[in-house]
Design a protein around this motif. Structure first.
Motif, mmCIF file in Angstrom:
data_model
loop_
_atom_site.group_PDB
_atom_site.id
_atom_site.type_symbol
_atom_site.label_atom_id
_atom_site.label_comp_id
_atom_site.label_asym_id
_atom_site.label_seq_id
_atom_site.Cartn_x
_atom_site.Cartn_y
_atom_site.Cartn_z
ATOM 1 N N ALA A 227 0.818 -1.340 -0.137
ATOM 2 C CA ALA A 227 -0.049 -0.016 0.080
ATOM 3 C C ALA A 227 0.973 1.333 -0.068
ATOM 4 N N LYS A 228 2.130 1.157 0.273
ATOM 5 C CA LYS A 228 2.998 2.282 0.206
ATOM 6 C C LYS A 228 3.475 2.718 -1.164
ATOM 7 N N ASN A 229 3.100 1.720 -2.145
ATOM 8 C CA ASN A 229 3.563 1.687 -3.614
ATOM 9 C C ASN A 229 2.503 1.312 -4.358
ATOM 10 N N LEU A 230 1.390 1.855 -4.404
ATOM 11 C CA LEU A 230 0.184 1.420 -5.173
ATOM 12 C C LEU A 230 0.239 1.536 -6.674
ATOM 13 N N GLN A 231 -0.168 0.552 -7.329
ATOM 14 C CA GLN A 231 -0.029 0.479 -8.800
ATOM 15 C C GLN A 231 -1.517 0.028 -9.453
ATOM 16 N N LEU A 232 -2.346 0.736 -9.283
ATOM 17 C CA LEU A 232 -3.843 0.335 -9.487
ATOM 18 C C LEU A 232 -4.143 0.811 -10.972
#
Length: 272
Positions: A101-106
């Motif tokens: 969640a510190k590096n989201l890629q959605l």
């Protein structure tokens, strides 16, 4: 990829703990969700969804939602999918993504977001709040519920309980979490660029007038404290006698008519 949780997670991932999370969510549901309204949201982002304990409640209360759940631990996602299948919720209503969640890629954007009992486990909550923001539509509602563990109090006070509780909270701090993070939610959201921030204090203040509910909550809280015992025992921070003494003290307060249970959590609402 950096882990979403500290290297050591205070509650562990045992099957018993996975079941506790669902039970805990149902015990405290009314206290949290009576103040949450996602009825105008369609796509919701849930951070740190675990075994889907909160997801289940969200879908039942707001059947209009499509929830994208982000969870770092694969064991929790497997259990969450099992739970959702048993409850009759399919891929149209909820999907699970294994990410930090510190590096989201959605690949999607959302008009709402939900975080519950997650930021207490991370060393830098702002990283998560900032990472989410590009995936929230302008004006998207964010609701966060977090612990404020220093508020826990029982009457009469029991040394066996409070000493164990201090060890529990000190350990969580030492492994990179923050058992008082609820008190900081306003500043964390402001520093992360969110607007319209509102805070409320919720929780329990139970005495002889709510005897049956108080018994349930004492059991719930004892189970919460027990959930850390495998880690605390492994680290040599407690022994089996200290664990037993805490359990017996909680059981005695549960049956005592004049006992008091008190605890406050903090709930924040903000907008992207």
């Amino acid at each position: 990829m950096t882990a979403e949780f500290p290297p050591k997670y205070i509650h562990g991932y045992q099957e018993e703990e996975q079941q506790r999370l669902r039970h805990q969510a149902l015990v405290i549901e009314k206290r949290i969700y009576d103040f949450i309204d996602f009825s105008n949201c369609r796509k919701l982002l849930e951070i740190g969804s675990g075994v889907g304990a909160q997801t289940e409640i969200l879908l039942k209360r707001f059947p209009n939602l499509q929830i994208t759940c982000v969870e770092y631990e694969p064991k929790q996602i497997i259990k969450a999918r099992e739970n959702m299948t048993q409850l009759g919720f399919g891929d149209v209503q909820v999907i699970f993504i294994q990410q930090d969640a510190k590096n989201l890629q959605l690949e999607d954007t959302f008009d709402g977001a939900f975080i519950c009992w997650v930021l207490e486990h991370v060393s830098d909550p702002i990283q998560i709040l900032v990472s989410m923001k590009p995936f929230l539509k302008a004006g998207a509602k964010l609701v966060i519920t977090e612990v404020f563990n220093t508020t826990f109090y029982t009457y009469p006070e029991k040394k066996e309980i409070m000493e164990y509780w201090k060890i529990y909270n000190d350990y969580q701090s030492n492994i990179g979490g923050d058992p008082q993070v609820g008190a900081r939610l306003g500043d964390l959201l402001s520093q992360s660029g969110y607007q319209g921030i509102e805070l409320r204090s919720g929780g329990f203040h139970l005495d002889s007038r709510e005897f049956e509910e108080k018994r349930i909550v004492f059991d719930y809280w004892k189970n919460l404290m027990e959930s850390a015992s495998p880690a605390l025992l492994e680290e040599g921070l407690i022994d089996h006698q200290q664990l037993k003494s805490m359990q017996e003290a909680m059981d005695s307060l549960k049956e005592m008519k004049e006992s008091v249970f008190y605890y406050r959590f903090i709930q924040a609402t903000a907008f992207a």
